[in-house]
Write an enzyme that holds these catalytic residues in place. Structure first.
Site, PDB file in Angstrom:
ATOM      1  N   HIS A 255      -4.822  -8.665  -0.621  1.00 16.29           N
ATOM      2  CA  HIS A 255      -5.365  -7.693   0.320  1.00 16.29           C
ATOM      3  C   HIS A 255      -6.889  -7.637   0.327  1.00 16.29           C
ATOM      4  CE1 HIS A 255      -5.039  -4.330   3.059  1.00 16.29           C
ATOM      5  NE2 HIS A 255      -5.848  -3.623   2.308  1.00 16.29           N
TER       6      HIS A 255
ATOM      7  N   LEU B 184      -9.966   1.552   3.255  1.00 14.71           N
ATOM      8  CA  LEU B 184      -9.968   2.560   2.203  1.00 14.71           C
ATOM      9  C   LEU B 184     -10.859   2.116   1.039  1.00 14.71           C
ATOM     10  CD1 LEU B 184      -8.495   5.273   1.533  1.00 14.71           C
ATOM     11  CD2 LEU B 184      -6.851   3.905   0.249  1.00 14.71           C
TER      12      LEU B 184
END
Length: 346
Positions: free
Chosen positions: A327, A89
């Site tokens: 992340h 994303l």
């Protein structure tokens, strides 16, 4: 089950790789999506109002050369199979320069391609639309790789890759590496959620995600609310179908297609900070009480709905749990590459 480069063994649980992987390295870019940086905080326009303005990916014929996504020395002439990467994303190919460098240092001459479509804001588009685009972009690479390719999907890209494999008959992907991907879905009040849906929290996002409008946003395609199971099963147009949690006529074919891979490598860790619960990267997830149940306790594993247990039984499923990695650092972390990725790029 063995971790990292120690091989694959069925009949055991996913183990952690311990703390020997080392401290986080490489760059850690700001997690806030660039699309919202100019507006500032909660003043951002509602996501759904912006969707019509998001750029469409360029026509696929333009992607034939894949621009900077192809590393020097490519062409599949070397001793190593090509590596194809699907971003997550709000990412683009430039975010994977460290990973491409790692691969070419350890496997000189490897053709490394980061597929350049659905970048940045366009990554919010529905996942089945993205799967179709990435499948078309991957096809010529597979056709030119007589000995197969390795496929790595990061974050949301890991789900795209699994769907791509399930819906592509006769693919020649050897290793599928799922890097910090929400394979069992997402359910948590992360920073991404607050930026994208400033008026919603995890407890009420189902009211948006489990509608036809919400299913037009990629994140809602894998939103898995454990407190509204029936709504998820009946409304999810992507994950519930991909996991064969909702009956559909293509289930057997999709399972057969996925099982063409020789190994599945699952990578994640407790300090991810975005994937929630982080065990979703290893096919664990919440029960109705928000207690995390490991992969072996999940119905999709026990019932082998899409092939996960079959991969495990034949020793083709490996897990690599690494602490200390946020992340946005997974694809630039040298220790993660050496321990969890490099051994499977043979």
């Amino acid at each position: 089950m063995a971790v990292g480069g120690e091989g694959f063994k069925g009949g055991a649980g996913l183990e952690g790789s311990g703390s020997d992987v080392g401290a986080v390295g490489g760059e850690s870019r700001e997690m806030r999506p660039a699309l919202w940086r100019a507006g500032g905080g909660g003043a951002a326009l509602p996501l759904l109002l912006l969707l019509p303005l998001l750029p469409l990916p360029p026509p696929l014929p333009f992607l034939r050369g894949f621009g900077a996504g192809v590393a020097a020395g490519g062409g599949g002439a070397g001793p190593f199979r090509p590596v194809v990467i699907v971003h997550g994303l709000f990412d683009s190919p430039s975010d994977f320069r460290h990973l491409r460098q790692f691969i070419n240092e350890s496997h000189p001459g490897t053709e490394v391609t980061v597929l350049d479509l659905f970048d940045r804001g366009a990554s919010l588009r529905p996942l089945w639309l993205q799967v179709a685009g990435f499948r078309q972009a991957l096809a010529p690479i597979m056709a030119n790789a007589a000995h197969g390719v390795h496929l790595l999907g990061y974050s949301q890209g890991g789900l795209i890759c699994r769907a791509l494999l399930a819906t592509t008959p006769e693919h020649n992907v050897r290793s599928f590496i799922s890097l910090a991907a929400p394979q069992m879905g997402q359910y948590g009040d992360t920073d991404y959620l607050k930026w994208l849906f400033p008026r919603h929290m995890k407890s009420n996002l189902y009211r948006l995600c489990y509608t036809p409008l919400g299913q037009g946003v990629s994140i809602c395609n894998y939103w898995n609310d454990p407190h509204h199971r029936e709504l998820y099963l009946n409304s999810s147009d992507f994950l519930a179908l991909l996991n064969d949690e909702r009956l559909h006529p293509n289930a057997s074919e999709w399972k057969r297609n996925l099982l063409r891979i020789q190994r599945l490598v699952l990578i994640g860790g407790p300090d991810d900070g975005v994937i929630t619960p982080w065990q979703s990267s290893l096919f664990g997830f919440y029960d109705a009480n928000e207690t995390v149940r490991d992969m072996e306790a999940q119905p999709v594993f026990l019932q082998d709905t899409f092939g996960l247990k079959s991969l495990w039984a034949r020793g083709a499923l490996g897990g690599c749990s690494v602490p200390g990695v946020p992340h946005t650092a997974w694809h630039s972390h040298r220790g993660v590459y050496e321990k969890c990725i490099r051994p499977h790029l043979t």
